[in-house]
Design a protein around this motif. Structure first.
Motif, mmCIF file in Angstrom:
data_model
loop_
_atom_site.group_PDB
_atom_site.id
_atom_site.type_symbol
_atom_site.label_atom_id
_atom_site.label_comp_id
_atom_site.label_asym_id
_atom_site.label_seq_id
_atom_site.Cartn_x
_atom_site.Cartn_y
_atom_site.Cartn_z
ATOM 1 N N PHE A 268 0.585 -1.067 -0.390
ATOM 2 C CA PHE A 268 0.215 0.151 -0.252
ATOM 3 C C PHE A 268 1.145 1.375 -0.045
ATOM 4 O O PHE A 268 0.482 1.939 -0.201
ATOM 5 C CB PHE A 268 -0.509 -0.137 0.813
ATOM 6 N N HIS A 269 2.060 0.888 0.521
ATOM 7 C CA HIS A 269 3.190 2.724 0.704
ATOM 8 C C HIS A 269 4.443 1.869 -0.190
ATOM 9 O O HIS A 269 4.983 3.270 -1.030
ATOM 10 C CB HIS A 269 3.073 3.022 2.162
ATOM 11 N N PRO B 253 -3.211 4.026 2.201
ATOM 12 C CA PRO B 253 -3.098 3.756 0.916
ATOM 13 C C PRO B 253 -2.668 4.526 -0.444
ATOM 14 O O PRO B 253 -3.235 5.409 -0.159
ATOM 15 C CB PRO B 253 -4.472 3.305 0.114
ATOM 16 N N ASP B 254 -0.933 4.711 0.089
ATOM 17 C CA ASP B 254 -0.182 5.636 -0.629
ATOM 18 C C ASP B 254 0.272 6.355 -1.281
ATOM 19 O O ASP B 254 1.599 6.082 -0.348
ATOM 20 C CB ASP B 254 -0.327 7.458 0.649
ATOM 21 N N LEU B 255 1.099 5.706 -2.270
ATOM 22 C CA LEU B 255 2.290 4.241 -3.146
ATOM 23 C C LEU B 255 2.696 6.071 -3.588
ATOM 24 O O LEU B 255 4.455 6.568 -3.477
ATOM 25 C CB LEU B 255 1.888 3.690 -4.020
ATOM 26 N N ILE C 254 -8.206 -2.219 5.714
ATOM 27 C CA ILE C 254 -6.788 -2.274 5.220
ATOM 28 C C ILE C 254 -5.842 -2.985 6.045
ATOM 29 O O ILE C 254 -5.172 -3.495 5.302
ATOM 30 C CB ILE C 254 -6.353 -0.229 4.563
#
Lengths: 251, 251, 251, 251
Positions: free
Chosen positions: B38-39, B67-69, B87
């Motif tokens: 997710f990162h 959730p922040d690539l 998540i």
């Protein structure tokens, strides 16, 4: 008494977007294939769909895909066998863990969309998928297109398989599905669909588009969950099976 | 004999982008926290990192994130407790399944970045994470910031916890980390880092920025894996622990 | 003769997922805000929506968002002013180019969801958005919540602004929208919505929830495009405006 | 006096991940192809790369790709001509707008990775890309593989083209690049690379792997920016061109 599994793809909503009438459809099928987040299904959709499936007492499968949210996993991607192994491993692992968190066991795996179609025709892709499934749990059931590499490669690895047939697709004389690009690919009426499904289950044969009758192994029947008439069609086919003393149950 | 766990975040590469010298760092730590996708960490990176960790015999943990690539999970996102549960469930489930596919057991969970920081200060976030971990496996170890809601909420759910301290961060008199926005947030020399780590392990106390000495529970020490000197620093701290007869081992 | 702009958020489909009845709604509004790909709207959806808007002769605006597809841009993300500048620049640039490729000019920019709400209350965020818009084209119109930093920061940069009011939301005595967490946040009937809209346009005042009558600048009215009754409501409000000799047109 | 363009792919970092030594490489090339966010390059990376390119006075091009961040745009995806038109339109539009926001003009478009390779061999893909470029701005220069459909389809639409040759790849007798799967695909030494580049520019011919000398149109030479020796190689080739009185400049 004859029996067959009815399966349906589910959990295909994503974020604010809803797709399919999952809860209602679960009343008519015996197993569901839940999107794992790569073509549809975010973490919340997955968790809710698993909970609903457990409540409705249907068998839960993982439905892994190429990583293509915008294309809904329907576009072929050229990935190496190792990459395919890795994405299937990850997706099935996630689904399995979510099931177990709610006290259920993952029942099967069925590849989605373009991954399914590629693997049906390509030995190396089918093998990579089957290896990932086996690595996760050698007792998982493997759903794949009847007569395809999906089934033969899974069998080589000693996985239990379920040969899948389609209610609304026609077949060629060589046992493959008629490509969607051809005019007679789809069976348009519920009546003809039902007739084909009954033929396949009762005789393990199907009449191809050239009128030949060919062998087909029909262990699980795929019902489509999208489209306006999905629910109506699911009811119809379920009733037809019951009327013909065919038991609807997962393996 | 005293003992402590040394942990490091790993598996933070993605696709064509490499981050960290994971395999080398694994020679100096006793447990690793692996990014879950997710990162950072795609399915192939995760599988390779798990395989390397097993070969190097370090304990494997899941390192779930917002959730922040693009933001590497370092940007706070306002998510509901249910969304956070979902998540974390998904990410830990995926990591656990990949471990088991290679014959290893998932050892612990440590939230990443902004999720870790939010949960340290916010009871509801910490609770949601701990509930997801418990749902997956009530025997998983839970790593969290010493003195924070991460530890207290996990304990309320009867999870085993490991209080985490930082080698290169200073502490406030109230036991919290000095915010990175302040000039004295970071410990700049290896010498001072080592001294603080030894103080924490030997005395379970740390000297805060205002010179007060406060209680701190030091069960696992976080070593950063990025940056030019990460490897050098890992060697230095490991040697200092050995020289002080402190055993480096996971729980 | 009085006139007002009616705007609606559009292009919120993504891949296989459809949202909104865009083409039909365009018959009732004078301007549309098109999702730019970060919370909704892939490249194909954007192109089709722009083409439809041009054919329907409505003014086209860009609707940039936080990068959060799964959360539909509705979750606040802690991003720096520079990051916000950059994501708005990129999204508005993309929309502007697509418009020009089909012979239209981009008419305005309206931030979406959590980005809109954050900027309404936070000066630095509003400034970063307005700077990005100005960098792209200083003649672009800037839509923002009436009485908020969105308007004041854009005005400081000499951008032309359009103060936005909501047909279905109630107002506090301080001119802000009643938070959705409060029971009286939404106006539930079409009749009351129409009454509030007419009051705002005719008197540039609105009756707050505490019964006070306050000043409000009503230059553009937001009509929501989602929900079962969106189309019906758009028709109703349009007819009410026509019946009251209020001209519906973009700036 | 002979002249040639030296181009390099840039802006390939993403979020916390850095790739390439862009600023330094810009001292040696005359044009850059900037990733547009689909295979690399987030909004901040794009903005910074555009700013650096303007400061370094190199011509800025857009480098659109298949939507595949994890695969870095190097995996073929089966997309329709319309989908390809749409993704190229969006990406080039975004890059063009960012350039113009900083006072520069977008100079050219060069497809990336698998999109470039597919289009070189597939007429419909090449046509879709060229149509998108033309829709954005008919004066944009189109970079494509010499002798390929990229050039011929762009010419059919009356776009100006620049035929691209590679410094470190060998050629087949039919004018195509030797596939990377073959052992002699890459030129391993700087010396041989320089010799091939000089031959191509001076004679518009190249010696194929079977020793035949064939025609090749060498208008722009691609220098790779990744790899340990990228910077060293860029210096070497630049010096060789200068020593041979070949002017390095964009069109």
């Amino acid at each position: 008494m004859l029996s067959v599994d009815l399966n349906c793809d589910m959990g295909e909503s994503f974020g604010a977007w809803t797709m399919g009438r999952d809860a209602e459809l679960m009343d008519y099928v015996s197993s569901v294939n839940i999107a794992c987040g790569f073509h549809a299904g975010d973490a919340s959709v997955i968790r809710k769909t698993v909970e609903t499936a457990i409540a409705k007492n249907v068998a839960v499968g993982a439905h892994p895909s190429f990583p293509d949210l915008q294309g809904f996993g329907r576009r072929e991607m050229k990935m190496s066998a190792t990459e395919i192994f890795d994405i299937v491993l990850y997706q099935v692992a996630a689904l399995k863990g979510v099931c177990e968190a709610f006290g259920a066991k993952l029942h099967h795996v069925k590849p989605h969309g373009a991954l399914y179609n590629c693997a049906a025709k390509d030995e190396a892709t089918a093998k990579a998928i089957a290896e990932a499934v086996k690595a996760i749990d050698a007792k998982l059931l493997f759903y794949g297109l009847a007569n395809s590499f999906l089934i033969s490669e899974a069998e080589k690895l000693n996985l239990k398989t379920a040969s899948e047939v389609f209610a609304d697709r026609t077949y060629q004389a060589d046992g493959t599905l008629t490509p969607r690009t051809q005019p007679d690919a789809l069976i348009e009426t519920a009546e003809k669909s039902v007739a084909q499904v009954l033929q396949m289950i009762k005789t393990q044969k199907v009449t191809a588009t050239n009128s030949e009758t060919i062998q087909i192994c029909a262990e699980t029947v795929c019902i489509h969950g999208d489209g306006a008439h999905a629910l109506e069609f699911a009811k119809t086919i379920r009733q037809a099976l019951i009327d013909n003393q065919i038991k609807i149950q997962s393996f």
